[in-house]
Design an enzyme around this catalytic site. Sequence first.
Site, mmCIF file in Angstrom:
data_model
loop_
_atom_site.group_PDB
_atom_site.id
_atom_site.type_symbol
_atom_site.label_atom_id
_atom_site.label_comp_id
_atom_site.label_asym_id
_atom_site.label_seq_id
_atom_site.Cartn_x
_atom_site.Cartn_y
_atom_site.Cartn_z
ATOM 1 C CD GLN A 134 -3.070 -0.464 -0.175
ATOM 2 O OE1 GLN A 134 -3.101 0.699 -0.561
ATOM 3 N NE2 GLN A 134 -3.796 -1.422 -0.743
ATOM 4 C CB SER A 135 4.068 2.051 -1.650
ATOM 5 O OG SER A 135 4.774 3.209 -2.058
ATOM 6 C CG ASN A 136 0.531 6.614 0.546
ATOM 7 O OD1 ASN A 136 -0.606 6.255 0.281
ATOM 8 N ND2 ASN A 136 1.026 6.589 1.780
#
Length: 335
Positions: free
Chosen positions: A81-83
């Site tokens: 879930q890397s921005n």
Amino acid sequence: MVQLARFPRHSLGHFPTPLERMERVEEHLRKRFPQVPNLWIKRDDCTGLATGGNKTRKLEFLVGDALERGADTLITPGAVQSNHTRQTAAAAAAVGMDCKLVLERRQVRDEDYEQSGNVLLEKILGAQIIDRLPAGADLAGAMDEIADAVERDGGNPYVIPGGGSNPVGALGYVACAEELESADIAVDWVVHTTGSCGTQAGLVAGFAAFHSRAKVLGISNRRDETAQLDAVKSLTVQTAAHLGTSDTIDDGDIRVDDRWVGGGYGVPTDEMLSAIHLLARLEGIVLDPVYTGKGFAGLLGNIAAGTFAEDENVVFLHTGGVAGLFGYRSVFDGD
Ligand SMILES: *Cc1c(COP(=O)(O)O)cnc(C)c1O
């Protein structure tokens, strides 16, 4: 003088971002704690790039550099879930480059975590998720292999490190320090979540170069204090060298608070949940579960402990991450 204009840069976001007073949070806290400073929020969640966030500022300089080198493919790593990977996917789309991602399963969670939130946006933005590797895997090695393959096919890859955190990316937060310096208020503190260090390194190098009074407090979301201090210090020194202002950095300028990490990167904490509910219900502003929820919890904890004087201007830097909420839906099931 700091001349950011001499570095290649490609416009990707909406700047300057708003700086807003958090009046209802102040009022709420004044009923509870004796020493509450003036509270502001710098809206880097509103940078505009596919739901925004702090990586947009870094990517303006990274993509500027990539374009100057004639690159046609951006390659970068991140947690599932890397921005950062999501904003890189959007930046690549915006300049007509390919984007290849390597995701690390720092946590094993549910289907929302694997497929919704940032992952969903990456797919919509046309990025290719090449691999999902187990926690601790050799991401740099995996990216080198992808870069080799791109070259074999006649392409020109540009590899961006995790979080976009190198001296080029950190220039984005020198630019943010410049925005804060030209604000209508005199900023005494900037409090934000620190992870891969580029945000803090750019702010500290920037404020030092501008001889600002502003102090920066990084709330760690992963490493312990010693490790984070070392990592931030090292990147700050490199960033200042890149800027040509090395002589301005003092070790005392690097401040890290590691008391809000909880069980580790991306592991929910009660303080994070309370912080998200508090800001949402008092100001209508949404934080994220991995970074800003823990950072805001750290801000509240430091206000309770009397870290800031009553007449100081304390700015919480909202670094974004809202899309990540949808990958952590089940954490909010009790609401
Ligand atoms: C990446 C990120 C951070 C941390 O910034 P670094 O420059 O990696 O230290 C903070 N908040 C959000 C929402 C992020 O995505």
